[in-house]
Write a protein that holds these residues in place. Structure first.
Motif, PDB file in Angstrom:
ATOM      1  N   PRO A 157       0.783  -1.245   0.000  1.00 22.04           N
ATOM      2  CA  PRO A 157       0.000   0.000   0.000  1.00 22.04           C
ATOM      3  C   PRO A 157       0.814   1.294   0.000  1.00 22.04           C
ATOM      4  O   PRO A 157       0.272   2.355  -0.264  1.00 22.04           O
ATOM      5  N   PHE A 158       2.124   1.208   0.258  1.00 27.38           N
ATOM      6  CA  PHE A 158       2.963   2.405   0.174  1.00 27.38           C
ATOM      7  C   PHE A 158       3.197   2.802  -1.276  1.00 27.38           C
ATOM      8  O   PHE A 158       3.630   3.913  -1.560  1.00 27.38           O
ATOM      9  N   MET A 159       2.879   1.920  -2.213  1.00 30.28           N
ATOM     10  CA  MET A 159       3.030   2.215  -3.637  1.00 30.28           C
ATOM     11  C   MET A 159       1.759   2.940  -4.107  1.00 30.28           C
ATOM     12  O   MET A 159       0.700   2.323  -4.199  1.00 30.28           O
ATOM     13  N   THR A 160       1.877   4.231  -4.394  1.00 28.81           N
ATOM     14  CA  THR A 160       0.725   5.011  -4.832  1.00 28.81           C
ATOM     15  C   THR A 160       1.084   5.834  -6.067  1.00 28.81           C
ATOM     16  O   THR A 160       2.250   6.130  -6.307  1.00 28.81           O
ATOM     17  N   ALA A 161       0.074   6.197  -6.823  1.00 20.41           N
ATOM     18  CA  ALA A 161       0.272   7.029  -8.013  1.00 20.41           C
ATOM     19  C   ALA A 161      -1.082   7.580  -8.445  1.00 20.41           C
ATOM     20  O   ALA A 161      -2.118   7.261  -7.853  1.00 20.41           O
TER      21      ALA A 161
END
Length: 166
Positions: A157-161
């Motif tokens: 969930p730390f991967m965002t865009a």
């Protein structure tokens, strides 16, 4: 800080008073090296560079069985909006982090990592819902309405865009 200075001064005094010639000069006393099975870190007496004395590659994971995310090389570079229709999933990040497209554009995400990732709308009701993408797998979605579409990887969930549609 003062305690460390006193401890160092005491250590240097002990080393110079032990009577051995290898420890008798102040220059030799500053050249303390780690013994077998010990590691130096930056700032330790006798350490140089980054303290990498184990022979491992710089940036290598201290736990070889785990994959560690690497930070982007250019601060802020990953945040600059980019036009196009492709997003790479690599190094535990979506690249570009912000993609600008026109309505009607099909965007394709390609997983270039060894771990599985998803492309999932942030919040409820968003249009992006990929299955877990294995290495080299792709997911595509055609954006038909203008707006800003935030998404993330549900596995990490730390991967965002975002995709900005005009």
């Amino acid at each position: 800080m003062a305690v460390a200075a006193l401890a160092t001064a005491g250590l240097l005094g002990l080393l110079s008073s032990c009577g051995q010639s290898s420890h008798s000069s102040p220059a030799a006393a500053g050249a303390i090296t780690a013994g077998p099975g010990q590691h130096q870190t930056a700032g330790m007496p006798g350490a140089s560079g980054l303290g990498n004395t184990t022979g491992a590659a710089l940036g290598a994971s201290p736990m070889p069985s785990m994959t560690m995310p690497m930070s982007p090389s250019g601060a802020g570079a990953a945040d600059a909006p980019v036009s196009g229709n492709a997003v790479a999933i690599k190094n535990f990040a979506f690249s570009p982090a912000t993609l600008k497209v026109k309505a009607g554009t099909t965007v394709t995400w390609t997983n270039q990592d060894g771990d599985a990732h998803t492309v999932t709308s942030a919040g409820s009701g968003g249009p992006l819902h990929s299955a877990a993408l294995a290495t080299h797998a792709t997911y595509s979605y055609t954006f038909t309405k203008p707006g800003t579409y935030a998404y993330l990887c549900t596995v990490h969930p730390f991967m965002t865009a975002t995709v900005e549609v005009t």
